[in-house]
Design a protein around this motif. Structure first.
Motif, mmCIF file in Angstrom:
data_model
loop_
_atom_site.group_PDB
_atom_site.id
_atom_site.type_symbol
_atom_site.label_atom_id
_atom_site.label_comp_id
_atom_site.label_asym_id
_atom_site.label_seq_id
_atom_site.Cartn_x
_atom_site.Cartn_y
_atom_site.Cartn_z
ATOM 1 N N TYR A 110 19.214 28.405 28.903
ATOM 2 C CA TYR A 110 19.440 29.450 27.900
ATOM 3 C C TYR A 110 18.596 30.682 28.218
ATOM 4 O O TYR A 110 19.045 31.813 28.081
ATOM 5 C CB TYR A 110 19.099 28.938 26.499
ATOM 6 N N GLU A 111 17.336 30.441 28.626
ATOM 7 C CA GLU A 111 16.455 31.583 28.927
ATOM 8 C C GLU A 111 17.048 32.408 30.083
ATOM 9 O O GLU A 111 17.050 33.633 30.045
ATOM 10 C CB GLU A 111 15.054 31.060 29.301
ATOM 11 N N ARG A 112 17.554 31.711 31.102
ATOM 12 C CA ARG A 112 18.057 32.430 32.287
ATOM 13 C C ARG A 112 19.441 33.024 32.078
ATOM 14 O O ARG A 112 19.777 34.063 32.644
ATOM 15 C CB ARG A 112 18.067 31.495 33.510
ATOM 16 N N ASN A 113 20.273 32.345 31.267
ATOM 17 C CA ASN A 113 21.686 32.733 31.225
ATOM 18 C C ASN A 113 22.148 33.395 29.931
ATOM 19 O O ASN A 113 23.226 33.982 29.889
ATOM 20 C CB ASN A 113 22.575 31.507 31.475
ATOM 21 N N ARG A 114 21.384 33.250 28.859
ATOM 22 C CA ARG A 114 21.882 33.780 27.584
ATOM 23 C C ARG A 114 21.128 35.023 27.121
ATOM 24 O O ARG A 114 21.392 35.541 26.058
ATOM 25 C CB ARG A 114 21.848 32.690 26.512
ATOM 26 N N ARG A 115 20.154 35.443 27.910
ATOM 27 C CA ARG A 115 19.420 36.667 27.556
ATOM 28 C C ARG A 115 19.858 37.788 28.484
ATOM 29 O O ARG A 115 20.251 37.526 29.623
ATOM 30 C CB ARG A 115 17.921 36.466 27.790
ATOM 31 N N PRO A 116 19.706 39.026 28.004
ATOM 32 C CA PRO A 116 19.903 40.132 28.946
ATOM 33 C C PRO A 116 18.897 39.965 30.087
ATOM 34 O O PRO A 116 17.756 39.530 29.841
ATOM 35 C CB PRO A 116 19.578 41.374 28.114
ATOM 36 N N LYS A 117 19.311 40.283 31.286
ATOM 37 C CA LYS A 117 18.497 40.041 32.495
ATOM 38 C C LYS A 117 17.068 40.572 32.359
ATOM 39 O O LYS A 117 16.101 39.895 32.727
ATOM 40 C CB LYS A 117 19.155 40.719 33.700
ATOM 41 N N GLU A 118 16.930 41.796 31.767
ATOM 42 C CA GLU A 118 15.596 42.416 31.706
ATOM 43 C C GLU A 118 14.704 41.727 30.667
ATOM 44 O O GLU A 118 13.505 41.977 30.613
ATOM 45 C CB GLU A 118 15.713 43.929 31.435
ATOM 46 N N LYS A 119 15.285 40.839 29.849
ATOM 47 C CA LYS A 119 14.483 40.161 28.812
ATOM 48 C C LYS A 119 14.149 38.721 29.182
ATOM 49 O O LYS A 119 13.541 38.001 28.398
ATOM 50 C CB LYS A 119 15.217 40.214 27.485
ATOM 51 N N VAL A 120 14.572 38.300 30.374
ATOM 52 C CA VAL A 120 14.253 36.930 30.803
ATOM 53 C C VAL A 120 12.766 36.864 31.139
ATOM 54 O O VAL A 120 12.252 37.686 31.894
ATOM 55 C CB VAL A 120 15.109 36.536 32.037
ATOM 56 N N TYR A 121 12.065 35.881 30.546
ATOM 57 C CA TYR A 121 10.628 35.740 30.767
ATOM 58 C C TYR A 121 10.415 34.646 31.827
ATOM 59 O O TYR A 121 10.534 33.458 31.546
ATOM 60 C CB TYR A 121 9.945 35.389 29.442
#
Ligand SMILES: N[C@@H](CCC(=O)N[C@@H](CS)C(=O)NCC(=O)O)C(=O)O
Length: 205
Positions: A110-121
């Motif tokens: 979910y972190e890698r695929n469901r967030r906008p790319k610039e918001k992935v931590y």
């Protein structure tokens, strides 16, 4: 009975494998949390899969509760989970670690695929992936230490959960299982996936 959710979800798949292994008849309703949120919310107020809709309309929510129900009605001899004692605790321990691996794999995905790319931590992804790798290493050691099956002389919930966790990580975080990182677990998975309950629920994309 109707099992709601797609077998891509490890929680749906483990429910389906237990139902099939016990010979409990059900239909699948392959709703996706990405595309069918409104319909899923009507079935489960948390908006997650799986749910199992029983023939009288009662809805069982969460894979733990679905498996608990399946064992109650379909496993009178306690083949998949001993009724009590050390054997039960051992199977539940493996199952909890495998469930943890499933949860960490979903969190990472979910972190890698469901967030906008610039918001992935990235630091968070690394943390949950490290937890996942640790859980898989623990499963690997337990598979190695066992015989044909992780506990006892037959397949239990321990094997089902360990294989479902392995197979989901192979899809969601293939980088964690590359270079034959967990050979005993991979071999158990290959053997189990020959069985109809596993083969019929394997995610083919
Ligand atoms: N504890 C639950 C976890 C279920 C779960 O997290 N399912 C995921 C799919 S793998 C889901 O529905 N995610 C959608 C969301 O949380 O919004 C179970 O064992 O059934």
């Amino acid at each position: 009975m109707i099992l709601v959710g797609r077998n891509l979800s490890p929680f749906v798949r483990r429910s389906a494998i237990v139902l099939k292994t016990l010979g409990l008849d059900f239909e699948s309703k392959g709703l996706s949390t990405a595309d069918d949120n409104d319909e899923i919310l009507k079935i489960n107020p948390v908006g997650r899969v799986p749910s199992l809709i029983l023939d009288d309309g009662e809805t069982v929510v969460d894979s733990q509760a679905i498996i608990d129900h399946a064992l109650e009605v379909g496993d009178p001899d306690n083949q998949l989970l001993a009724q009590s004692g050390a054997e039960r605790r051992a199977v539940l321990r493996v199952s909890a670690i495998a469930q943890g691996a499933m949860e960490k794999a979903v969190a990472s995905s979910y972190e890698r695929n469901r967030r906008p790319k610039e918001k992935v931590y990235k630091g968070w992804v690394e943390k949950v992936d490290a937890q996942n790798a640790s859980a898989l290493a623990s499963l690997e050691a337990m598979v190695k230490a066992g015989g044909d099956w992780i506990h006892g002389g037959h397949m239990t919930l321990a094997d089902i959960n360990a294989v479902v966790a392995h197979d989901f990580v192979s899809i969601a975080e293939p980088y964690l299982v590359k270079d034959d990182a967990f050979p005993a677990l991979a071999a158990l998975s290959a053997r189990c996936n020959e069985l109809p309950a596993f083969a019929e629920t394997r995610w083919k994309g």
